[in-house]
Scaffold this active site. Structure first.
Site, short mmCIF file in Angstrom:
data_model
loop_
_atom_site.label_atom_id
_atom_site.label_comp_id
_atom_site.label_asym_id
_atom_site.label_seq_id
_atom_site.Cartn_x
_atom_site.Cartn_y
_atom_site.Cartn_z
N LYS A 127 0.85 -1.18 0.00
CA LYS A 127 0.00 0.00 0.00
C LYS A 127 0.89 1.24 0.00
CE LYS A 127 -3.71 2.37 2.49
NZ LYS A 127 -4.61 2.33 3.66
N LYS A 176 -2.24 -1.53 -3.67
CA LYS A 176 -3.08 -0.34 -3.63
C LYS A 176 -2.20 0.90 -3.69
CE LYS A 176 -6.49 2.01 -0.71
NZ LYS A 176 -7.17 2.04 0.60
#
Length: 341
Positions: free
Chosen positions: A205, A260
């Site tokens: 992320k 992400k």
């Protein structure tokens, strides 16, 4: 086959690549990647109260009441979408420095999970594990003297994961990026008998500028103020580090991993899938959605076509599935028997 290993190719007319593109049936017959309903996870925002509330920075997306979320989950189930992901817009009065509402067994997410489980038959529910929807400072962990405390945050995240599992959550998805949180959550789930509760780790992320509309949706953008999350989310310039992060989460007990944001990091999706072969997902985040949906709203892009093309790119990059706000639109189209636009 890599370019360096390609055999010598004949020239026109012996080889005409357009022969395989000249009819719809031919294009379908030789398609290398396909997008299906089974590839979709639908993120849903919930809020207390009645009805729905539009999110201005995400055209076409709304915060839903619990009742409306149950209805949305029923529709997702009927369409064949395998799972939904729930995110809370927490009442500002419940936000505290220690994010204690995250561990409340009767918080908004837990009540929503129970209601959906009671109102549907067989749809997976993914719950985000992070403190940012619950903290007054907007960070994913506990803050002390401008430092995000790692181990102390993990202890709270474990409790958050447990209340979600007790409510009926099927997939725990830690998005906080604290070191060691997957191992701690897995150990706690096993100790309480939740052996079949899955963990989809937000393993890679990034500290991205594409999260802005999401923070509007959950009401955390104003809490964060001028701060940022670069001390725990990843540097957008790093790729090898992503593989190390993924390897750690797998070793700690993750069943699935996530990258992400999505489209700016398709190279990471590909590298992760090639390196580990584990079920790999990507999150087409709020900023990605807002760009496409906002341009379509102004007539600059065809919404359906760009949604489909962007999601197909994830499949081409090796992803097994995508969290996307376009999930319902695409599922409806496929369910109606319409092919790739």
């Amino acid at each position: 086959m890599t370019e360096s290993h390609l055999p010598p190719l004949p020239s026109v007319p012996a080889l005409r690549p357009r022969r395989l593109r000249d009819r719809d049936w031919t294009r379908r017959l030789v398609a290398e990647n396909r997008l299906g309903i089974d590839d979709l996870i639908w993120p849903i925002f919930v809020h207390d109260g009645s009805g729905s509330a539009p999110i201005p920075s995400m055209p076409g997306v709304e915060r839903l009441s619990i009742d409306a979320a149950v209805a949305a989950a029923r529709e997702a189930e009927q369409l064949g979408i395998p799972a939904i992901a729930l995110f809370p817009a927490t009442d500002p009065g419940l936000k505290t420095a220690d994010g204690r509402e995250a561990t409340n067994p009767d918080n908004l997410i837990c009540r929503t999970v129970r209601a959906i489980k009671a109102g549907t038959g067989n749809i997976g529910i993914l719950c985000d594990v992070a403190l940012d929807p619950y903290t007054s400072h907007g960070h994913d962990g506990l803050l002390q003297d401008d430092e995000i405390l790692n181990d102390e945050s993990v202890a709270v995240l474990v409790e958050q994961a447990l209340v979600q599992a007790r409510a009926g959550c099927d997939i725990i998805a830690p998005s906080d990026m604290m070191d060691g949180r997957v191992a701690a959550i897995r150990e706690a789930l096993e100790a309480e008998g939740f052996r079949n509760v899955k963990i989809m780790a937000y393993a890679a992320k990034y500290a991205s500028a594409f999260y802005g509309p999401f923070r509007d949706a959950v009401g955390s953008s104003g809490n964060l103020g001028g701060g940022d999350k670069r001390t725990y989310q990843m540097n957008p310039g790093n790729g090898d580090e992503a593989l190390r992060e993924v390897a750690l989460d797998i070793a700690e007990g993750a069943d699935m991993v996530m990258v992400k944001p999505g489209m700016p990091y398709l190279d990471i999706c590909w590298r992760v899938k090639q390196a580990f072969g584990l079920p790999t997902f990507a999150y087409q985040v709020s900023g990605e959605y807002a760009m496409l949906a906002g341009a379509a709203e102004r007539g600059w892009l065809d919404r359906t076509r760009v949604a489909w093309e962007s999601l197909l790119a994830f499949k081409r990059a090796g992803c097994d599935g995508v969290l996307t706000y376009f999930a319902r639109d695409i599922a409806r189209m496929i369910a109606e028997g319409k092919r790739q636009p």
